[in-house]
Design a protein around this motif. Structure first.
Motif, mmCIF file in Angstrom:
data_model
loop_
_atom_site.group_PDB
_atom_site.id
_atom_site.type_symbol
_atom_site.label_atom_id
_atom_site.label_comp_id
_atom_site.label_asym_id
_atom_site.label_seq_id
_atom_site.Cartn_x
_atom_site.Cartn_y
_atom_site.Cartn_z
ATOM 1 N N ASN A 90 0.793 -1.225 0.000
ATOM 2 C CA ASN A 90 0.000 0.000 0.000
ATOM 3 C C ASN A 90 0.829 1.280 0.000
ATOM 4 O OD1 ASN A 90 -2.252 -1.628 0.113
ATOM 5 N ND2 ASN A 90 -2.567 -1.366 2.316
ATOM 6 N N THR A 91 2.043 1.213 0.550
ATOM 7 C CA THR A 91 2.811 2.436 0.756
ATOM 8 C C THR A 91 4.119 2.472 -0.023
ATOM 9 O OG1 THR A 91 1.910 2.540 3.007
ATOM 10 C CG2 THR A 91 3.802 3.949 2.540
ATOM 11 N N LEU A 92 4.756 1.310 -0.178
ATOM 12 C CA LEU A 92 6.065 1.288 -0.832
ATOM 13 C C LEU A 92 6.021 0.758 -2.257
ATOM 14 C CD1 LEU A 92 8.294 -0.021 2.124
ATOM 15 C CD2 LEU A 92 7.831 2.344 1.452
ATOM 16 N N GLY A 93 4.828 0.548 -2.780
ATOM 17 C CA GLY A 93 4.713 0.090 -4.158
ATOM 18 C C GLY A 93 5.250 -1.309 -4.389
ATOM 19 N N GLY A 94 5.249 -2.137 -3.347
ATOM 20 C CA GLY A 94 5.715 -3.513 -3.493
ATOM 21 C C GLY A 94 7.230 -3.647 -3.578
ATOM 22 N N GLN A 95 7.948 -2.651 -3.098
ATOM 23 C CA GLN A 95 9.415 -2.652 -3.199
ATOM 24 C C GLN A 95 10.046 -3.863 -2.520
ATOM 25 O OE1 GLN A 95 11.207 0.943 -1.687
ATOM 26 N NE2 GLN A 95 13.291 0.176 -1.847
ATOM 27 N N ILE A 96 9.564 -4.214 -1.343
ATOM 28 C CA ILE A 96 10.146 -5.344 -0.613
ATOM 29 C C ILE A 96 9.817 -6.663 -1.323
ATOM 30 C CG2 ILE A 96 10.193 -6.566 1.590
ATOM 31 C CD1 ILE A 96 9.393 -3.944 2.947
ATOM 32 N N LYS A 97 8.572 -6.806 -1.741
ATOM 33 C CA LYS A 97 8.156 -8.032 -2.427
ATOM 34 C C LYS A 97 8.912 -8.208 -3.739
ATOM 35 C CE LYS A 97 4.104 -10.476 -4.203
ATOM 36 N NZ LYS A 97 2.633 -10.445 -4.389
ATOM 37 N N GLN A 98 9.050 -7.133 -4.491
ATOM 38 C CA GLN A 98 9.744 -7.218 -5.775
ATOM 39 C C GLN A 98 11.210 -7.593 -5.609
ATOM 40 O OE1 GLN A 98 9.023 -3.423 -7.666
ATOM 41 N NE2 GLN A 98 6.800 -3.680 -7.541
ATOM 42 N N SER A 99 11.789 -7.263 -4.463
ATOM 43 C CA SER A 99 13.184 -7.625 -4.204
ATOM 44 C C SER A 99 13.325 -9.070 -3.736
ATOM 45 C CB SER A 99 13.783 -6.691 -3.134
ATOM 46 O OG SER A 99 13.762 -5.345 -3.570
ATOM 47 N N GLY A 100 12.188 -9.736 -3.474
ATOM 48 C CA GLY A 100 12.202 -11.131 -3.051
ATOM 49 C C GLY A 100 12.574 -11.338 -1.595
ATOM 50 N N TRP A 101 12.507 -10.269 -0.801
ATOM 51 C CA TRP A 101 12.981 -10.353 0.581
ATOM 52 C C TRP A 101 11.987 -11.032 1.513
ATOM 53 C CZ3 TRP A 101 14.717 -4.559 0.440
ATOM 54 C CH2 TRP A 101 15.900 -4.467 -0.318
ATOM 55 N N PHE A 102 10.733 -11.137 1.123
ATOM 56 C CA PHE A 102 9.758 -11.805 1.986
ATOM 57 C C PHE A 102 9.928 -13.322 1.990
ATOM 58 C CE2 PHE A 102 6.911 -7.956 1.347
ATOM 59 C CZ PHE A 102 7.010 -7.537 2.660
ATOM 60 N N GLU A 103 10.586 -13.849 0.985
ATOM 61 C CA GLU A 103 10.713 -15.303 0.839
ATOM 62 C C GLU A 103 11.598 -15.879 1.951
ATOM 63 O OE1 GLU A 103 12.121 -16.124 -3.060
ATOM 64 O OE2 GLU A 103 10.542 -14.949 -4.057
ATOM 65 N N GLY A 104 11.081 -16.881 2.623
ATOM 66 C CA GLY A 104 11.871 -17.611 3.601
ATOM 67 C C GLY A 104 12.063 -16.927 4.938
ATOM 68 N N VAL A 105 11.276 -15.889 5.224
ATOM 69 C CA VAL A 105 11.410 -15.219 6.516
ATOM 70 C C VAL A 105 10.881 -16.127 7.621
ATOM 71 C CG1 VAL A 105 10.687 -13.254 7.925
ATOM 72 C CG2 VAL A 105 11.256 -12.923 5.517
ATOM 73 N N ASP A 106 11.703 -16.398 8.609
ATOM 74 C CA ASP A 106 11.337 -17.269 9.722
ATOM 75 C C ASP A 106 10.623 -16.443 10.791
ATOM 76 O OD1 ASP A 106 11.102 -19.200 11.657
ATOM 77 O OD2 ASP A 106 13.220 -19.157 12.229
#
Length: 287
Positions: A90-106
């Motif tokens: 909603n706020t960062l335009g999907g910047q974190i998701k597009q970088s693939g950083w959400f994958e594998g977060v424990d």
């Protein structure tokens, strides 16, 4: 009434202690000040305790229940991840998701959250300027009334990390933060004094990590009053503000209860304040 442990100290040790204090420069005026000024002796002992065992002050505060009232405002790691995914979209335009950083977060954790030992997800966006700008957007998203000092520039010529600040690789990191560290509510302290204290191998002065914590805990931010919950110096940063000597300023974040507004501002690092903390961070593995 039970005797204080100090009274059981052998006379020879007390005499040696007095001699050491005299050699260090303790004089009659200082003794009078300690006897008369409320809180001075306590601040002295707490400073010594922290120098001898940097984790002891945080541990004492953690078990004292001082910040228990704020526990309803603290999120578990899994809830932080869910909120971060929504705010990213909603706020960062999907910047974190597009970088693939959400994958594998424990998100598995049995940690009991507290203001002075808060486990958070910290996103390193790759640069000082990128971190400040991203986290300020996240904070503003939940704090419609906000103000930022336009003299606080975030480029490399005006903002840098200090020697006791942690550096990260881009991505999501699980860390601990003490949002009330270096808070001396009686006599105060300056950021310069905090920086001069002995560094530890596992704890660092926070910079954007403080913004990350409050970006995910907007209601906690609105609880800041400088009396029960301190405002926060971002002591891991060194700033240059136009008109001042280079690198003599420090950014800070606070909630103004009168204006109902969050402020991102800068102050002189030498200023002494008694309602500000200088948060510290450490890795989850250090506990």
């Amino acid at each position: 009434m039970a005797e204080h442990p100090l009274y059981d100290t052998p006379y020879g040790k007390v005499t040696q202690f007095e001699r050491k204090l005299a050699e260090a420069g303790l004089d009659t005026s200082m003794i009078d000040a300690i006897n008369k000024k409320r809180g001075l002796a306590k601040a002295w002992v707490e400073d010594l305790r922290q120098r001898l065992n940097p984790t002891s002050v945080a541990s004492t505060t953690l078990t004292s229940g001082r910040f228990d009232r704020y526990k309803p405002h603290l999120l578990a790691i899994e809830d932080q991840l869910n909120l971060l995914e929504v705010m990213d979209a909603n706020t960062l335009g999907g910047q974190i998701k597009q970088s693939g950083w959400f994958e594998g977060v424990d998100t598995a954790s049995d940690h009991v959250q507290s203001v002075d030992d808060l486990e958070i997800l910290y996103v390193e966006f790759g640069s000082i300027e990128g971190n400040i700008e991203a986290y300020w957007r996240l904070i503003k998203a939940n704090q419609p009334r906000n103000w930022r000092y336009d003299g606080l520039k975030t480029d490399a010529e005006h903002l840098r990390l200090g020697p006791n600040a942690r550096q990260y690789e881009p991505g999501i990191h699980r860390i601990h933060i003490n949002l009330a560290a270096h808070w001396e509510s009686e006599d105060g302290r300056s950021v310069l004094q905090v920086r001069e204290r002995p560094a530890t191998s596992d704890k660092f002065l926070a910079h954007a990590e403080t913004l990350a914590a409050y970006g995910l805990h907007d209601e906690l931010l609105r609880q800041q009053d400088g009396v029960n919950l301190p405002y926060d110096d971002l002591a891991g940063y060194e700033a240059t503000v136009s008109g001042n000597d280079p690198w003599t300023n420090v950014p800070y974040l606070n909630w103004n209860r009168n204006d109902r507004k969050v402020n991102l501002n800068a102050n002189w690092a030498e200023n002494v304040n008694n309602n500000w903390a200088a948060p510290v961070v450490w890795d989850c593995s250090f506990g």
